[in-house]
Design an enzyme around this catalytic site. Structure first.
Site, PDB file in Angstrom:
ATOM      1  N   HIS A   1       0.707  -1.262   0.020  1.00 19.74           N
ATOM      2  CA  HIS A   1       0.069   0.040  -0.046  1.00 19.74           C
ATOM      3  C   HIS A   1       0.827   1.314  -0.025  1.00 19.74           C
ATOM      4  O   HIS A   1       1.953   1.187   0.424  1.00 19.74           O
ATOM      5  CB  HIS A   1      -0.933   0.060   1.387  1.00 19.74           C
ATOM      6  CG  HIS A   1      -0.090   0.159   2.583  1.00 19.74           C
ATOM      7  ND1 HIS A   1       0.355   1.230   2.986  1.00 19.74           N
ATOM      8  CD2 HIS A   1       0.207  -0.959   3.420  1.00 19.74           C
ATOM      9  CE1 HIS A   1       0.875   0.882   4.039  1.00 19.74           C
ATOM     10  NE2 HIS A   1       0.792  -0.343   4.380  1.00 19.74           N
TER      11      HIS A   1
ATOM     12  N   GLU B   1      -2.119  -7.613   7.192  1.00 15.77           N
ATOM     13  CA  GLU B   1      -1.023  -7.238   7.913  1.00 15.77           C
ATOM     14  C   GLU B   1      -1.133  -8.004   9.398  1.00 15.77           C
ATOM     15  O   GLU B   1      -1.826  -8.825   9.489  1.00 15.77           O
ATOM     16  CB  GLU B   1      -0.942  -5.943   8.167  1.00 15.77           C
ATOM     17  CG  GLU B   1       0.528  -5.319   8.903  1.00 15.77           C
ATOM     18  CD  GLU B   1       1.719  -5.880   8.179  1.00 15.77           C
ATOM     19  OE1 GLU B   1       2.272  -6.904   8.252  1.00 15.77           O
ATOM     20  OE2 GLU B   1       2.512  -4.988   7.643  1.00 15.77           O
TER      21      GLU B   1
END
Length: 289
Positions: free
Chosen positions: A29, A141
């Site tokens: 990201h 994550e």
């Protein structure tokens, strides 16, 4: 040239059937508000005000630049599916990079992202002329402790990202994140391997995955041990914000069951085809007469 039996090719080239390969375009990201705060003070990751961190203005610039690259390189026309972690920063990155152009008036299709979703100060992003988007928990994550890694409820996300498919996420609330237990590295790596195995259940051959630095590092660390050290380093080096790295994964263990769409069986119409090379005459695959 044919390599002789004594030649050591273990560190060189390998050959695999095309239908046993997938191309995956791995994307970390773009810059989120947690990256900025964490750079100043690592303990900031423990702060609830970073809950489900969104992109910074610089992060959106990074998204725009990667978008230009995927269009200039022709990658935007090759990707058949976009998979994204269900967090604001990954979904904003995914739709910003691989989504359609604007939201044309008079065309009634749900946008990938509504205007200003997640404090983005960004116009709506169209779902026209782009691949389907799926949100998957498996590529999240590290779970736990860090508030930036806790997601919102899926019912909150759906109005913000109407054209993203959330159907593979079982629970509306985030039941995976815990405030006082951080997911061990080895558990994250195992989750990453399960995610890659799941990719083989997909029919698509060219897939973009928008995910996180920790997920990428710990998942990819299992690969490249049979390669030259420079190749291993290329696979496993840390990802920068909004970096894209294209890789090929190979099914060497018969995980996949699909057949080739490009192979052709030959001998149509049938006829005599005795090979001129005597070594092929008694080949077990039926090359003899």
């Amino acid at each position: 040239m044919v390599a002789n039996a004594d030649m050591d090719v273990s560190g060189g080239q390998s050959l695999y059937p095309l239908h046993r390969c997938k191309t995956i375009h791995l994307v970390r990201h773009a810059q989120g508000i947690h990256n900025v705060e964490g750079e100043k003070d690592h303990s900031a990751y423990l702060s609830p005000h970073l809950f489900d961190a969104h992109l910074t203005p610089l992060g959106w610039e990074q998204v725009d630049n990667l978008r230009k690259h995927v269009h200039a390189s022709g990658l935007s026309k090759k990707v058949e599916l976009v998979i994204t972690s269900p967090l604001l920063r990954t979904m904003q990155t995914a739709v910003g990079v691989f989504g359609g152009e604007g939201c044309p008036d008079g065309i009634d299709v749900p946008p990938l992202m509504v205007a200003d979703a997640g404090n983005s100060n960004h116009p709506a992003i169209s779902s026209l002329n782009c691949p389907p988007f799926i949100s998957v928990e498996g590529c999240r994550e590290h779970l736990g402790v860090h508030w930036c890694d806790k997601r919102r409820s899926i019912s909150e996300y759906k109005p913000l990202f109407p054209a993203i498919d959330f159907s593979l996420i079982e629970c509306d609330d985030d039941v995976l994140w815990e405030p006082d237990i951080r997911e061990p590295n080895e558990h994250l790596a195992a989750r990453g391997m399960e995610f890659l195995k799941w990719l083989w259940t997909r029919k698509e051959k060219e897939i973009a995955v928008v995910t996180h630095s920790g997920f990428l590092i710990h998942t990819l660390s299992a690969f490249g041990n049979d390669c030259h050290p420079d190749v291993k380093n290329e696979i496993c080096r840390p990802f920068k914000n909004c970096e894209l790295r294209s890789m090929v994964i190979i099914d060497r263990g018969m995980i996949g069951s699909d057949s080739s769409t490009t192979d052709y069986p030959g001998k149509i119409p049938s006829g005599v085809d005795i090979p001129s090379d005597d070594t092929c005459i008694n080949h077990p695959d039926g090359l003899s007469n």
